[in-house]
Scaffold this active site. Sequence first.
Site, short mmCIF file in Angstrom:
data_model
loop_
_atom_site.label_atom_id
_atom_site.label_comp_id
_atom_site.label_asym_id
_atom_site.label_seq_id
_atom_site.Cartn_x
_atom_site.Cartn_y
_atom_site.Cartn_z
N ARG A 187 0.83 -1.21 0.00
CA ARG A 187 0.00 0.00 0.00
C ARG A 187 0.86 1.25 0.00
O ARG A 187 0.54 2.24 -0.66
CB ARG A 187 -0.98 -0.02 1.18
CG ARG A 187 -0.39 0.39 2.51
CD ARG A 187 -1.46 0.55 3.57
NE ARG A 187 -2.00 -0.74 3.94
CZ ARG A 187 -1.49 -1.50 4.92
NH1 ARG A 187 -0.42 -1.09 5.58
NH2 ARG A 187 -2.05 -2.65 5.23
N CYS A 201 -5.11 -0.06 8.52
CA CYS A 201 -4.63 0.13 9.90
C CYS A 201 -3.87 -1.12 10.33
O CYS A 201 -4.46 -2.11 10.78
CB CYS A 201 -5.82 0.40 10.83
SG CYS A 201 -5.32 0.78 12.53
N ASP A 202 -2.56 -1.08 10.20
CA ASP A 202 -1.72 -2.25 10.50
C ASP A 202 -1.97 -2.86 11.87
O ASP A 202 -2.10 -4.08 11.99
CB ASP A 202 -0.23 -1.87 10.40
CG ASP A 202 0.21 -1.62 8.97
OD1 ASP A 202 -0.23 -2.36 8.08
OD2 ASP A 202 0.99 -0.68 8.76
N PRO A 203 -1.99 -2.03 12.93
CA PRO A 203 -2.08 -2.65 14.27
C PRO A 203 -3.48 -3.07 14.68
O PRO A 203 -3.67 -3.48 15.82
CB PRO A 203 -1.55 -1.54 15.19
CG PRO A 203 -1.86 -0.28 14.49
CD PRO A 203 -1.74 -0.58 13.03
#
Length: 822
Positions: A349, A471-473
């Site tokens: 991304r 949102c990775d986390p």
Amino acid sequence: MAKFIEQGTRYQLDDPCIAPNSAAYLWNPKMMLHMNCRGFAVSQYMDPEPRKYAHVPNLAGQSFMQPEQPYFSHHPGRFFYLRDEQTGEMFSAPYEPMKSQLDSFAFEPGLSDIRWRIEKLGIELVITLELAADEVLELWTVQLRNLSGRARRLSLIPYFPVGYSSWMNMGGRFDAQLNAIVCSCVTPYQKVEDYFKHQHFKDLTFLTADRAPDFYEVGLQRFEGEGGLHNPSALQDGQNLANGEAHYEMPAAIMQFSYELLADESTELRLGFGPAKDESEIAALKQRFIEADPSLNRQALAQYIGEAKGVIDIDTPDAQLNDFVNHWLPRQVFYHGDSNRLTTDPQTRNYLQDAMGMVYIKPQACRVAIITALQQQAVSGEMPDGILLSDEAELKYINQVPHTDHPVWLAIVLSAYLRETNDYALLDEPLGWADSDETACVFEHVSRAMEYLCQANDERGLPYIAQGDWCDPMNMVGYQGKGVSGWLAEAISYALQLWSPICRQRQANERAERFEAHVGGLNQRINQNFWDGQWFGRGITDQGVLFGVSDDKEGRIFLNAQSWALLCGAANGEQQQAMLQAIDQQLDTPYGVMMSAPAFTAMRDDVGRVTQKWPGSAENGSVYNHAAAFYATSLYTVGESERAFEVLRKMLPDNSAEELAVRGQLPVYLPNYYRGAYYQYPRTAGRSSNLFNTGTCAWFYQLMVEQLFGLRGDEQGLRVQPQLPQGWPSASVTRQFRGASVRIDFVREGDKVSGDVGPANLVEHNRVTNGKRTPQVSSVRIEQLTEHCFRLTELKAGQHYHLICHIGSVTAVHSQAEASSL
């Protein structure tokens, strides 16, 4: 006082204590250096993976610059002590470690260098930092000038700590033949095979100069002694450095240069600091960059940085915005797109969105990035979590964690590329797959990515989130294989709406109809499953719990879920007003719009590690500028241009001391985030991450070009549909577009909304032919598409067009066309 100087190409901060962590960055294709105003540095280079050559004083894992990077007395820095040999008085520059009260101070980052101007004890120091254009090397120039009106005897002591480089083997010595302090180490390893992998490593760190030092020291502890760095024992009582070495001791590169300066006399010292594999490389670098004419490197560096030229040059009532958009924003976009954030496996991304920014800087680079990414796509249409940029690269860290959003960005980025370039031939380029010997054209690759997104759903037809989306986390919503993402459903809908017209342009009507039908059904399912009465929920967990809703005490509302509902058209007019009101009440702050609120204060194990981050930092409720840029995009899309501009403008600090003290950042780049949790932790709200790695800059630039000034390409030409703030009585922009240059002067007339655009008047220009000015009428055509929009067609490459555009006017204006050669 803080301000842009030198026609906006340099910034000046005159106090090191207003925003002590404020910084600027330099880079070339091989390295990056983040330098703060007080002299602390974070530097990194590619070898081929990221490595450091100046370390912290304890054993630390390899990492890039972190958000809200902490600095401490022994943090790696570049410092200069200056001592009056007649009085024993001493101070340090730029400010640390002695923190003396200076007579004057100026931190002046430029586009290709960083400069300090300092006065103390009747001595002026002008310190300039540059990078080698194509090597891993810092180039320092220190100019001393005697302002005292009398003869002076001085010592200048550059102090460049190297830090704890290895638990196996480290030391340092002065090499007289190289005129360099050479600090050595052995990169630690345990596995035998790693020994062979390390053979090419640059395990030397050196400091060299254009004159021999009078004294030197390599042992950090012997230099510091009991006095500490604020008053080094080695320099107390008029002592000179002891010419010591470091034998399995923490090394530092410290030289002492003695000067006798008459009144108003000046002198200059040039230094080189960086890594090397061996002494022969040090010698070559010294000969090329320290002993040679420095103007040669400056020309090469200026040429490289000069490639960061955007497609617009603006002149508005907002002078600070002008300087930022004309000089600093395209520079940040170019850094991202050209360096790939100095990693060999950028997240997919990130790689694609950074490439989107390059559409307006260097379109060929975007084209290459699209092809590179698609060649690593699975035949199913799925995209990898990271893009490997070399045969030796491996997916590391976050790229080993499955995220489900990566295919979405293909349609978004390719759509932007086609709008700007009209290069539809790219769609016919044949490419292979990562897991098949088949080949297919770019159009087929992206279409399969869209089909994959349409199919990767649960029984309700909602897209899985796995261990995160954008949102990775947000890593525990769907790790059991059941959780879904409301944001991703909206993003898929939006991507399909961008891709369907391209399908129709390719006569793939059946495919377009399937995608359009999926959009209709998906928007309906978004409303059925995520609408909470006033806003949309963020997702549904593995346990079937809808979160990001009014019943949640923390994380009640998420910005992305609202922004993309507007973008994809899932929200109707009534919902839109409810959502905007909720955002204003719960997410908006003086420092920008927060990503979520209230910020989580404890782990929520059905959402993930995002809830473990400090409230108001990073993805846990900060003013996350990437998400804010998405919100601004959605606002422009639905005609909320005043709100949109306010969102964008809050990303850039003002020049006031009060504003800079809160933000802690200079307006020379967009940061990853500003602290949020505004209602929970107001004292620290607004504090910058000072992290310049962010996808925000590509979106911000696109919004400046295509929305604020409304200069958006299509197959026929250049659409003009400005959405300027109503407080601007006029504005001008020069737009480079497919080889032509178009200047438009916007003049506001009447009280109509900012989107009203009257007919344009093409101003008369002369064309220079064979040294003579002869008029030539251009064949450019103006097509009035709506009351709010017109299109320029038949623009010719190499021609300059000048238009006056009346905003808020519906009065017909007689037009005549004339052009001049570029």
